[in-house]
Design a protein around this motif. Sequence first.
Motif, short mmCIF file in Angstrom:
data_model
loop_
_atom_site.label_atom_id
_atom_site.label_comp_id
_atom_site.label_asym_id
_atom_site.label_seq_id
_atom_site.Cartn_x
_atom_site.Cartn_y
_atom_site.Cartn_z
N SER A 34 0.82 -1.22 0.00
CA SER A 34 0.00 0.00 0.00
C SER A 34 0.85 1.26 0.00
O SER A 34 0.38 2.33 0.40
CB SER A 34 -0.95 0.00 1.20
OG SER A 34 -1.79 -1.13 1.19
N PRO A 50 -0.75 -1.67 -9.03
CA PRO A 50 -1.29 -2.82 -8.29
C PRO A 50 -0.22 -3.72 -7.68
O PRO A 50 -0.53 -4.54 -6.81
CB PRO A 50 -2.10 -3.57 -9.36
CG PRO A 50 -2.56 -2.51 -10.29
CD PRO A 50 -1.40 -1.55 -10.35
N ASP A 94 -0.23 -3.70 -4.05
CA ASP A 94 -1.32 -4.36 -3.32
C ASP A 94 -0.80 -5.53 -2.48
O ASP A 94 -1.47 -5.98 -1.55
CB ASP A 94 -2.38 -4.90 -4.29
CG ASP A 94 -3.15 -3.79 -4.99
OD1 ASP A 94 -3.11 -2.64 -4.52
OD2 ASP A 94 -3.79 -4.08 -6.02
#
Length: 222
Positions: free
Chosen positions: A46, A125, A128
């Motif tokens: 994140s 991503p 993530d």
Amino acid sequence: MKRLFDIVVSGIGLILLSWLFLILAIAIKIDSPGGVFFRGPRVGRSGKTFRIFKFRSMIPDCEGKGKWNVGDDDDRITRVGHFLRKTKLDEIPQLINVFIGNMSFVGPRPELQVYVDMYTDEEKPILDLKPGITDYASMANIAQFEVFTKAEDSDEAYLKYVRPLKLKLQLYYRYHHSFFGDICIIFWTVYKVIFKSDKLPKEIVPIVEEHERNIKNNSAIN
């Protein structure tokens, strides 16, 4: 399941390898002034920053004061540091990161903020996932240390040759990872480190071959 595996295996690893930690710590302290560990900031899940554990292989406080990507001929590397980097033993303290939870055994390698800032929307991503000690890109780019040594500009070589493949493989992992797949990656990594093999898991061979073709085509054009 993955977090439980990380805690149990990293904990066992830290106990079983405590003797090696001690030997390498003594060697590092005798070889050059400074601490035993390198604690550089890296970008994790994140986009949160954490400090990675590595055995120090360079003179203290030199990251960012020169090239980010280091070849074997960099004069900031200590004598023991050359051995640690060649054998990958400098990576062992990341077991601590795995145990405390800001890394996993398998996941995209934690990146410097300067390169994360370059991520496109398609590449974001990757963040993530929790970063790992190894992944597909680690196996495919296992000889990147040699690439940096041969290059006139190691940072340029990273951006041109290493990073594009790294991102493709990390994105592939992002959308295809599984616990069983992680176990396979661990065994593949151990195999490649021990036997210095060029073999790769069949699922990423097409990605690596396409990257190599692109490099050759671009070289021919230039």
